[in-house]
Design an enzyme around this catalytic site. Structure first.
Site, mmCIF file in Angstrom:
data_model
loop_
_atom_site.group_PDB
_atom_site.id
_atom_site.type_symbol
_atom_site.label_atom_id
_atom_site.label_comp_id
_atom_site.label_asym_id
_atom_site.label_seq_id
_atom_site.Cartn_x
_atom_site.Cartn_y
_atom_site.Cartn_z
ATOM 1 N N GLU A 48 -78.132 -105.518 17.785
ATOM 2 C CA GLU A 48 -78.989 -104.775 18.698
ATOM 3 C C GLU A 48 -78.361 -103.388 18.845
ATOM 4 O OE1 GLU A 48 -79.538 -106.500 22.586
ATOM 5 O OE2 GLU A 48 -80.730 -104.783 23.242
ATOM 6 N N ARG A 274 -67.998 -117.539 18.039
ATOM 7 C CA ARG A 274 -67.743 -116.098 18.002
ATOM 8 C C ARG A 274 -66.250 -115.841 18.022
ATOM 9 N NH1 ARG A 274 -71.433 -113.862 21.163
ATOM 10 N NH2 ARG A 274 -70.368 -111.990 21.757
ATOM 11 N N LYS A 284 -70.146 -106.013 24.484
ATOM 12 C CA LYS A 284 -70.649 -104.639 24.506
ATOM 13 C C LYS A 284 -70.738 -104.107 25.927
ATOM 14 C CE LYS A 284 -73.822 -105.319 21.126
ATOM 15 N NZ LYS A 284 -75.038 -105.068 20.361
HETATM 16 P P1 ATP Z 1 -71.977 -108.705 22.707
HETATM 17 O O1 ATP Z 1 -71.857 -110.115 23.190
HETATM 18 O O2 ATP Z 1 -70.714 -108.037 22.369
HETATM 19 O O3 ATP Z 1 -72.852 -107.858 23.581
HETATM 20 P P2 ATP Z 1 -74.149 -109.314 20.992
HETATM 21 O O4 ATP Z 1 -74.105 -110.678 20.438
HETATM 22 O O5 ATP Z 1 -75.091 -109.046 22.093
HETATM 23 O O6 ATP Z 1 -72.688 -108.844 21.296
HETATM 24 P P3 ATP Z 1 -75.567 -108.196 18.808
HETATM 25 O O7 ATP Z 1 -75.783 -106.775 18.500
HETATM 26 O O8 ATP Z 1 -76.719 -109.018 19.243
HETATM 27 O O9 ATP Z 1 -74.439 -108.251 19.894
HETATM 28 O O10 ATP Z 1 -74.800 -108.905 17.630
HETATM 29 C C1 ATP Z 1 -75.186 -108.847 16.284
HETATM 30 C C2 ATP Z 1 -74.637 -110.043 15.579
HETATM 31 O O11 ATP Z 1 -73.211 -110.091 15.714
HETATM 32 C C3 ATP Z 1 -75.169 -111.316 16.181
HETATM 33 O O12 ATP Z 1 -75.564 -112.164 15.120
HETATM 34 C C4 ATP Z 1 -74.026 -111.880 16.961
HETATM 35 O O13 ATP Z 1 -74.095 -113.279 16.990
HETATM 36 C C5 ATP Z 1 -72.821 -111.357 16.191
HETATM 37 N N1 ATP Z 1 -71.664 -111.240 17.065
HETATM 38 C C6 ATP Z 1 -71.571 -110.546 18.225
HETATM 39 N N2 ATP Z 1 -70.364 -110.723 18.797
HETATM 40 C C7 ATP Z 1 -69.660 -111.534 17.975
HETATM 41 C C8 ATP Z 1 -68.346 -112.097 18.011
HETATM 42 N N3 ATP Z 1 -67.496 -111.847 19.006
HETATM 43 N N4 ATP Z 1 -67.968 -112.894 16.989
HETATM 44 C C9 ATP Z 1 -68.803 -113.144 15.967
HETATM 45 N N5 ATP Z 1 -70.048 -112.661 15.874
HETATM 46 C C10 ATP Z 1 -70.484 -111.865 16.861
HETATM 47 MG MG MG Z 2 -77.122 -109.993 21.432
#
Ligand code: ATP
Ligand code: MG
Length: 573
Positions: A48, A274, A284
């Site tokens: 995102e 994760r 984020k």
């Molecule tokens: P955050 O929790 O940091 O806000 P998010 O999951 O909302 O991260 P996205 O932009 O939706 O952020 O993430 C893009 C991809 O990266 C998704 O498929 C998500 O599952 C993966 N991702 C995000 N954080 C991690 C992590 N700590 N370890 C592994 N994969 C991750």
């Molecule tokens: Mg997300």
């Protein structure tokens, strides 16, 4: 985590070399064997664009692009999941593209936006309404929450749940046309308010949001929800394996329901744990807070766990890929030791960076028997074990800078560096013997004095006499003053996400995470361009910062030569 990083690195390396694939690769191999997707492997990385990518995303990128790359014809798309207009920005889109490329991956011509599918998503929502599988609800957000029930109690049906198809079509159209305020209505799937999986209790598909979107502008005032958008985007792109993190496990049922109800091609969603890293926050929301409240220099502050931050700090992308490969993927949450990542960084930098001399905490050394106005020139290798780095020439004179820490007026036993009466080698140059010090009125040491042995030129003597210590130096006549930023972990707590009562993660910020000093560097170090990684002999790995100006170099410490994390923990005790 009790294991040392080296030990756990070895363990994972062994696992990797062993016969077993991780559970995701096993699953894909099985699907290939059964012909489920005609042998196709097509993944996607779906960020995102509401922040910069961090090390957790690196794990996901390496997994998605990695798996695709391991199969003939395998593909991985980059897809911006841009369904939330208020938090998203083109600045983030650009940084994400830059970061994925920097990590070494290529989406070729397959870059998509969920917003590319807004028209299609709208048409499919109409299809759901017509099939009696979606309805417009006019409860408030708060009421919807109350009606949803809990994990132990079933939900309650909304009084609007049985609106006619015609009424739903009319209301949904008017939602789209902007006739209602934000929150007045939502479109919900009509599934089961008593479902044991709370996600399935008539989830929201669309909401009204009168906001400007960074790509579609003001065309839309209704926006599709993540769960609805994601599966249809995957399906539209022909994704075979939709790999996501564990928190989406409960959403898989909705993913499957949506595609099955719409009669669309269905990829397989697979969840993995994760990445969590010690002394680090990887959310984020928290990273945005660090930036917006000015706790760091910006998204690319070298202390940030963002990809732009670690890049600026000097981490090579190969080291991150190696790290991701060593930690592997698992189905259970765990915490990875930050030291393992530094281990991967050191391993890469040790092999590839040139080694030069810089003095970070300088003290003057005067060689009293070396003639004033005279210089020696020494040609020195840029890497002691790798001639391909070439050589550089350094001047040696009567006055030098040495590391403050390499001199003790009163030295403990086994101190092999400079102390009155003791002889040491100045790296690649001469043997010198300390003869005393000069102090100012307050008793601070201004200069260390020594004599040199002209017979020891090049760092050895004909009589084969040994010295136990070798120290680095920079000659005062050539030294280039530089700003050097010494970095320590950003947090002092191993898990800053776990906060004590009345505190926030910000209470665990390390006040000494950045220390800025003026160092003296050998002149060659002032010639490297921003982004260049080097080793300062005996001190650590450093990277030229983008703030550098001609004649005014700025260096970031990428990593010390040895594990600094043990020290952080000691300091805490
Ligand atoms: P955050 O929790 O940091 O806000 P998010 O999951 O909302 O991260 P996205 O932009 O939706 O952020 O993430 C893009 C991809 O990266 C998704 O498929 C998500 O599952 C993966 N991702 C995000 N954080 C991690 C992590 N700590 N370890 C592994 N994969 C991750
Ligand atoms: Mg997300």
């Amino acid at each position: 985590m009790s294991n040392s990083p080296i030990e756990s690195a070895k363990e994972t390396a062994e696992k990797k070399d062993g016969p077993g694939l991780d559970f995701i690769r096993t699953r894909i191999a099985e699907d290939n064997a059964s012909g489920k997707y005609q042998g196709r492997v097509h993944t996607r990385f779906p960020p995102e664009p509401n922040g910069y990518l961090h090390l957790g995303h690196a794990k996901s990128i390496c997994l998605n692009f990695g798996v695709a790359g391991e199969h003939a014809g395998g593909k991985c798309n980059l897809r911006f999941d841009d369904t939330n207009p208020v938090k998203e920005d083109t600045e983030y889109v650009e940084s994400i593209m830059e970061d994925v490329k920097w990590l070494g991956f290529d989406w070729e011509d397959r870059m998509f936006y969920a917003s590319d599918y807004f028209d299609r998503l709208y048409e499919l929502a109409i299809q759901l309404i017509k099939e009696g599988k979606a309805y417009v609800d006019s409860l408030s957000a708060e009421e919807i929450r109350q009606y949803r029930g809990t994990l132990t109690e079933p939900g309650k049906e909304s009084p609007y749940r049985n609106r006619s198809v015609e009424e739903n079509l009319d209301l949904f159209q008017r939602m789209k046309n902007g006739e209602f305020d934000d929150g007045a209505h939502v479109l919900r799937a009509k599934i089961d308010m008593a479902a044991s999986n709370v996600v399935m209790r008539d989830p929201t598909l669309y909401r009204i949001r009168k906001a400007h979107h960074h790509r579609t502008g003001d065309k839309w005032c209704i926006y599709p929800m993540y769960d609805y958008t994601h599966c249809i985007s995957d399906s539209t792109e022909g994704i075979t394996h939709s790999i996501c993190t564990l928190e989406f496990e409960n959403n898989r049922e909705l993913y499957d329901w949506t595609l099955e109800t719409l009669g669309l091609y269905r990829p397989q969603q697979i969840e993995f744990a994760r990445l969590n890293l010690t002394y680090t926050v990887l959310s984020k929301r928290k990273l945005i807070q660090l930036v917006q409240e000015g706790h760091v220099r910006g998204w690319d502050d070298p202390r940030m766990p963002t990809l732009s931050g670690v890049r600026r700090r000097g981490f090579p992308p190969e080291a991150l890929r190696e790290f991701c490969s060593r930690i592997g993927v698992a189905k259970a949450d765990s915490m990875v030791d930050y030291a393992l990542m530094e281990f991967c960084v050191r391993e890469k930098l040790n092999a590839e960076t040139p080694r030069l001399m810089g003095v970070v905490e300088p003290i003057k050394l005067v060689i009293t028997n070396y003639p004033e106005g005279q210089y020696d020139e020494f040609e020195m290798p840029m890497h002691p074990e790798d001639e391909s780095h070439g050589t550089r020439t350094m001047r040696f004179g009567r006055e030098l800078w040495i590391e403050n820490d390499d001199f003790r007026e009163e030295a403990p036993k086994k101190y092999f560096r400079l102390t009155p009466g003791q002889e040491v080698r100045l790296r690649y140059a001469y043997y010198v013997t300390c003869t005393g010090v000069v102090k100012d009125a307050e008793g601070n040491i201004k200069e260390v004095h020594c004599t040199y042995d002209p017979e020891s030129k090049g760092g050895s003597t004909a009589d084969g006499r040994k010295v136990k210590g070798t120290i680095h130096w920079v000659s005062a006549c050539d030294a280039v003053p530089a700003e050097v930023r010494l970095y320590e972990p950003l947090f002092v707590k191993e898990n800053p996400n776990q906060v004590e009562e009345g505190k926030t993660f910000l209470d665990y910020l390390n006040p000494e995470s950045e220390k800025v000093v003026t160092a003296y560097l050998e002149p060659r170090l002032a010639e490297f361009e921003a982004g260049t990684r080097v080793q300062f002999e005996r001190l650590g790995y450093f990277c030229v910062d983008k703030d550098s100006k001609p004649g005014k170099p700025v260096f970031n410490r990428t990593a010390t030569l040895r594990d600094s994390w043990a020290r952080v923990e000691r300091n805490q005790k």
